[in-house]
Design an enzyme around this catalytic site. Structure first.
Site, PDB file in Angstrom:
ATOM      1  CB  SER A  34      -1.853  -4.016  -6.109  1.00  0.00           C
ATOM      2  OG  SER A  34      -0.255  -5.170  -6.038  1.00  0.00           O
ATOM      3  CE1 TYR A  86      -2.220  -1.856 -10.995  1.00  0.00           C
ATOM      4  CE2 TYR A  86      -0.606  -2.509  -9.783  1.00  0.00           C
ATOM      5  CZ  TYR A  86      -1.417  -2.422  -9.852  1.00  0.00           C
ATOM      6  OH  TYR A  86      -2.859  -3.325  -9.025  1.00  0.00           O
TER       7      TYR A  86
END
Length: 261
Positions: A137, A150
């Site tokens: 990501s 995360y």
């Protein structure tokens, strides 16, 4: 159809029943791959296999040692492409989280990626060909989501993929981190994350993300960032003064919603 019984290349995709994983399954099927689909929900796996006209289904919970062992055993045989897509986020700031939830996050986002990559590499290296795409990501390039762990897991995935890719490229195997921004999938909803404040122009199409990633893997890239706007974001994060990056990060969630992927 059982992958491995034809002359077609074989791809194993984790988290294959939704979002980017499902987009990978559809695109690879269209490109002529035989597929091994991995997810926890057997009914959804079978539905996806039926949609694609047949595929091998492998129900497994990759947050458990048993699930990783099952998929690792399959990867020890002839698999040409591994897509490590399964992942999760926590809709809880770290100080209010629990050890159990944080360890679950690490087992799925980090440990499973490591385990399956390590399982796939020996057979690929011995054949002198193969590819591994680890879905990461853009959030992994900086601490852009204060309180969320995360991005830290995705920073590991990106660094791990780049380092491993550098090491094994001489064997003919390619390893790449795919780092999308906000992508229209079930990801945020399943994590209980309200991304409604995210501007529409920031959203990416999962199919486009997959096609860009597969193109960049063929080019031999170690890190793929789909779409020009996120390439600009990553450039800015990497080269802007860190004090400025941190100042922007403080208000990220309130300005664009709390999206993770």
């Amino acid at each position: 159809m059982v992958p491995g019984m034809t002359d077609q290349p074989v791809a194993l995709v984790t988290g294959a029943t939704a979002g980017i994983g499902a987009a990978f399954a559809r695109e690879l099927s269209a490109q002529g791959y035989d597929l091994v689909l991995v997810a926890r929900d057997q009914a959804r796996l079978e539905a996806m296999a039926a949609e694609l006209g047949g595929a091998e289904v492998l129900p497994a919970d990759l947050s458990t040692p048993e699930g990783c062992d099952l998929v690792a055993a399959r990867l020890a045989t002839a698999v040409d492409l591994l897509v490590n897509n399964a992942g999760m986020s926590l809709n809880t700031p770290f100080p209010r989280s629990t050890v159990e939830r944080e360890e679950l996050l690490l087992r799925l986002n980090v440990n499973a990626v490591m385990r399956l990559t390590l399982a796939a590499l020996p057979a690929m290296s011995a054949r002198g060909r193969g590819g591994i795409i680890n879905v990461s990501s853009v959030t992994g390039f900086a601490a852009m989501m204060p309180g969320s762990t995360y991005p830290a897991t995705k920073a590991w995935v990106t660094n791990f993929s780049e380092s491993t890719g550098l090491l094994v490229r001489s064997t003919g195997v390619r390893v790449m981190a795919l780092c999308p921004g906000f992508t229209r999938t079930e990801f945020h909803e399943r994590a209980g994350i309200d991304a409604s404040k995210t501007p529409s122009w920031l959203w990416l199409d999962a199919g486009r993300v997959v096609r860009d990633g597969l193109r960049d893997l063929k080019k031999g890239k170690l890190v793929s960032v789909p779409d020009w706007k996120y390439k600009m974001v990553v450039f800015g994060v990497r080269h802007a003064p860190q004090a400025l990056v941190r100042r922007v990060a403080r208000n990220t969630r309130t300005r664009i919603g709390r999206g993770d992927h």
